[in-house]
Design an enzyme around this catalytic site. Structure first.
Site, PDB file in Angstrom:
ATOM      1  CE  LYS A 193      -3.705  -1.663   2.875  1.00  0.00           C
ATOM      2  NZ  LYS A 193      -2.792  -2.280   3.820  1.00  0.00           N
ATOM      3  N   PRO A 247      -6.006 -10.798  10.634  1.00  0.00           N
ATOM      4  CG  PRO A 247      -4.142 -12.222  10.517  1.00  0.00           C
ATOM      5  CD  PRO A 247      -5.393 -11.936  11.335  1.00  0.00           C
ATOM      6  CE1 TYR A 249      -2.863 -12.297   1.241  1.00  0.00           C
ATOM      7  CE2 TYR A 249      -2.870 -10.127   2.281  1.00  0.00           C
ATOM      8  CZ  TYR A 249      -3.121 -10.930   1.191  1.00  0.00           C
ATOM      9  OH  TYR A 249      -3.641 -10.385   0.053  1.00  0.00           O
ATOM     10  CG  HIS A 253       1.830  -9.469   8.649  1.00  0.00           C
ATOM     11  ND1 HIS A 253       1.009 -10.562   8.466  1.00  0.00           N
ATOM     12  CD2 HIS A 253       1.035  -8.386   8.523  1.00  0.00           C
ATOM     13  CE1 HIS A 253      -0.220 -10.156   8.217  1.00  0.00           C
ATOM     14  NE2 HIS A 253      -0.238  -8.824   8.260  1.00  0.00           N
ATOM     15  CB  VAL A 254       5.121  -5.943  12.798  1.00  0.00           C
ATOM     16  CG1 VAL A 254       4.870  -4.685  13.615  1.00  0.00           C
ATOM     17  CG2 VAL A 254       5.341  -7.134  13.718  1.00  0.00           C
ATOM     18  CG  HIS A 255       0.361  -3.818   9.374  1.00  0.00           C
ATOM     19  ND1 HIS A 255      -0.014  -3.798   8.057  1.00  0.00           N
ATOM     20  CD2 HIS A 255      -0.140  -4.975   9.876  1.00  0.00           C
ATOM     21  CE1 HIS A 255      -0.705  -4.883   7.774  1.00  0.00           C
ATOM     22  NE2 HIS A 255      -0.799  -5.627   8.870  1.00  0.00           N
TER      23      HIS A 255
HETATM   24  N1  GTA Z   1       5.205  -5.860   0.041  1.00  0.00           N
HETATM   25  O1  GTA Z   1       2.855  -8.896  -2.371  1.00  0.00           O
HETATM   26  C1  GTA Z   1       2.871  -8.125  -1.429  1.00  0.00           C
HETATM   27  C2  GTA Z   1       1.790  -7.905  -0.529  1.00  0.00           C
HETATM   28  N2  GTA Z   1       0.527  -8.414  -0.441  1.00  0.00           N
HETATM   29  C3  GTA Z   1      -0.069  -9.406  -1.296  1.00  0.00           C
HETATM   30  C4  GTA Z   1      -0.097  -7.857   0.622  1.00  0.00           C
HETATM   31  N3  GTA Z   1       0.741  -7.001   1.206  1.00  0.00           N
HETATM   32  C5  GTA Z   1       1.907  -7.004   0.531  1.00  0.00           C
HETATM   33  N4  GTA Z   1       3.051  -6.320   0.735  1.00  0.00           N
HETATM   34  C6  GTA Z   1       4.068  -6.517  -0.112  1.00  0.00           C
HETATM   35  N5  GTA Z   1       3.996  -7.413  -1.158  1.00  0.00           N
HETATM   36  O2  GTA Z   1      -0.802  -4.317   4.533  1.00  0.00           O
HETATM   37  C7  GTA Z   1       0.496  -6.227   2.405  1.00  0.00           C
HETATM   38  C8  GTA Z   1      -0.897  -5.588   2.462  1.00  0.00           C
HETATM   39  C9  GTA Z   1      -1.173  -5.531   3.952  1.00  0.00           C
HETATM   40  C10 GTA Z   1      -0.292  -6.631   4.517  1.00  0.00           C
HETATM   41  C11 GTA Z   1      -1.072  -7.774   5.055  1.00  0.00           C
HETATM   42  O3  GTA Z   1       0.512  -7.119   3.479  1.00  0.00           O
HETATM   43  O4  GTA Z   1      -0.937  -4.312   1.874  1.00  0.00           O
HETATM   44  P1  GTA Z   1      -2.997  -8.167   6.757  1.00  0.00           P
HETATM   45  O5  GTA Z   1      -2.767  -9.637   6.684  1.00  0.00           O
HETATM   46  O6  GTA Z   1      -3.273  -7.625   8.098  1.00  0.00           O
HETATM   47  O7  GTA Z   1      -4.099  -7.926   5.704  1.00  0.00           O
HETATM   48  O8  GTA Z   1      -1.760  -7.366   6.183  1.00  0.00           O
HETATM   49  P2  GTA Z   1      -5.022  -6.694   5.417  1.00  0.00           P
HETATM   50  O9  GTA Z   1      -4.630  -5.528   6.195  1.00  0.00           O
HETATM   51  O10 GTA Z   1      -6.424  -7.149   5.478  1.00  0.00           O
HETATM   52  O11 GTA Z   1      -4.763  -6.497   3.926  1.00  0.00           O
HETATM   53  P3  GTA Z   1      -5.103  -5.284   3.149  1.00  0.00           P
HETATM   54  O12 GTA Z   1      -4.822  -5.674   1.766  1.00  0.00           O
HETATM   55  O13 GTA Z   1      -4.348  -4.161   3.693  1.00  0.00           O
HETATM   56  O14 GTA Z   1      -6.678  -4.978   3.318  1.00  0.00           O
HETATM   57  C12 GTA Z   1      -7.206  -4.247   4.440  1.00  0.00           C
HETATM   58  C13 GTA Z   1      -8.410  -3.485   4.028  1.00  0.00           C
HETATM   59  O15 GTA Z   1      -7.962  -2.308   3.380  1.00  0.00           O
HETATM   60  C14 GTA Z   1      -9.272  -4.278   3.054  1.00  0.00           C
HETATM   61  O16 GTA Z   1     -10.613  -4.195   3.442  1.00  0.00           O
HETATM   62  C15 GTA Z   1      -9.045  -3.596   1.744  1.00  0.00           C
HETATM   63  O17 GTA Z   1     -10.253  -3.534   1.019  1.00  0.00           O
HETATM   64  C16 GTA Z   1      -8.583  -2.202   2.126  1.00  0.00           C
HETATM   65  N6  GTA Z   1      -7.557  -1.715   1.216  1.00  0.00           N
HETATM   66  C17 GTA Z   1      -6.591  -2.439   0.627  1.00  0.00           C
HETATM   67  N7  GTA Z   1      -5.816  -1.659  -0.153  1.00  0.00           N
HETATM   68  C18 GTA Z   1      -6.342  -0.410  -0.053  1.00  0.00           C
HETATM   69  C19 GTA Z   1      -6.004   0.829  -0.606  1.00  0.00           C
HETATM   70  N8  GTA Z   1      -4.956   0.914  -1.425  1.00  0.00           N
HETATM   71  N9  GTA Z   1      -6.751   1.899  -0.273  1.00  0.00           N
HETATM   72  C20 GTA Z   1      -7.786   1.802   0.559  1.00  0.00           C
HETATM   73  N10 GTA Z   1      -8.167   0.635   1.142  1.00  0.00           N
HETATM   74  C21 GTA Z   1      -7.452  -0.441   0.836  1.00  0.00           C
END
Ligand code: GTA
Length: 313
Positions: A193, A247, A249, A253-255
């Protein structure tokens, strides 16, 4: 990261992520211009982003689902002057006394759009990005053992991308900091992100576990915070360091996000500050087995259905 086209997977395979592949060697750019728009999953005026469900047609006419996220990028202070000087058009919208608004048309190099692609996307990805109502769940340790754990063991997103980072098959050139310790080692990389100057990082330890069962107190954080301060000039006091529960995934992992960045997923029903988690576990190593955890689930999420079937919501 774009991946080479693959045939569409069956729904059952999609759900458990069984068909995931490492995707690390993909070199083909994603065929954006050929994407057929199926629907807009979500649009956010606040984030200036739109989440699209598209389909890429293969040679045989079969379609493969993709999620494409388009996000306007934040302004970069050092490029603002260039933007003022190099704009191609300034169109007056309205003028009233001392007030006026315009449409400014920047040159292409100053008007990039961050584009995130999930391809091939599973049904679970489509659901994840679809705007839906959410419900709060209070999960006890018993609920975790009886409902959540069997569910996540039976189906969750593939974490192949995590192993690709850890094994340096992908994003190796983006690594910010790493600790090679075989026991407590980790890799710190920019999060998916990351959008221009909004610091958004991900710390991936080699060991895999989750907040209900994990040992995040063992995480070597200080050197990561120092690395972030050194590289991006953001001191530890301006970093939000947290875990998500639930999470997406399941690999602990730590944000790391800059305090000034209102990162998606940093709300109280999802984010747990790592320092607080460490303190809670230092106080009582069984802390997370004794208290309930609150989190939100989307209305059509299967895990919510499992809680409903168990009479827990
Ligand atoms: N470097 O290939 C990757 C990768 N992938 C596949 C995921 N992440 C990656 N990072 C790298 N390479 O912060 C990152 C994600 C996330 C983290 C996993 O790994 O960006 P998590 O297991 O706690 O999952 O963290 P999380 O937070 O649900 O994932 P995600 O994608 O951040 O979604 C959270 C919510 O935010 C969802 O409801 C989604 O709809 C929303 N969201 C996602 N992206 C955006 C965006 N760009 N803007 C606004 N909302 C968003």
């Amino acid at each position: 990261m774009a991946e080479a086209p693959r045939p569409k997977r069956k729904r059952e395979e999609e759900e458990d992520g069984a068909a995931a592949h490492d995707g690390a060697a993909a070199t083909e750019p994603f065929p954006l211009a050929e994407l057929r728009l199926r629907r807009v999953l979500r649009e956010s005026a606040r984030d200036k982003a739109v989440f699209l469900h598209g389909e890429v047609r293969g040679g045989g006419g079969e379609g493969t689902d993709a999620v494409v996220i388009l996000e306007k990028t934040p302004f970069q202070e050092e490029k603002v002057l260039e933007l003022l000087k190099k704009h191609t058009k300034l169109e007056l919208q309205m003028r009233n006394d001392i007030y006026s608004t315009y449409h400014l048309y920047p040159p292409p190099e100053l008007s990039e759009i961050k584009t995130t692609v999930v391809y091939p996307a599973t049904e679970k990805h489509l659901q994840k990005y679809l705007r839906q109502e959410v419900r709060l769940i209070r999960e006890t340790w018993e609920d975790y053992k009886n409902i959540t754990l069997p569910f996540i063991q039976s189906q969750s997103f593939s974490i192949q991308w995590v192993y690709n980072i850890l094994e340096k098959k992908a994003e190796a050139d983006r690594i910010i900091h790493e600790n090679p310790d075989p026991c407590n080692g980790f890799v710190l990389v920019p999060d998916f992100k990351w959008n221009q100057n909004q610091v958004c990082l991900l710390l991936l330890p080699w060991k895999r576990s989750c907040l209900s069962e994990g040992n995040p107190e063992e995480m070597p954080l200080n050197d990561s915070s120092e690395a972030v301060a050194k590289r991006f000039g953001v001191p530890g006091s301006q970093l939000r360091v947290y875990l998500h529960y639930q999470p997406s995934y399941y690999h602990l992992h730590v944000h790391f996000t800059a305090l000034g960045y209102d990162a998606p997923g940093s709300s109280v029903e999802r984010a747990h500050l790592l320092a607080d988690v460490i303190d809670n576990l230092a106080m009582d190593s069984m802390y997370y087995q004794k208290r309930a955890l609150t989190f939100a689930l989307r209305a059509d999420e299967l895990l919510l259905k499992k809680f409903q079937e168990a009479g827990r919501v």
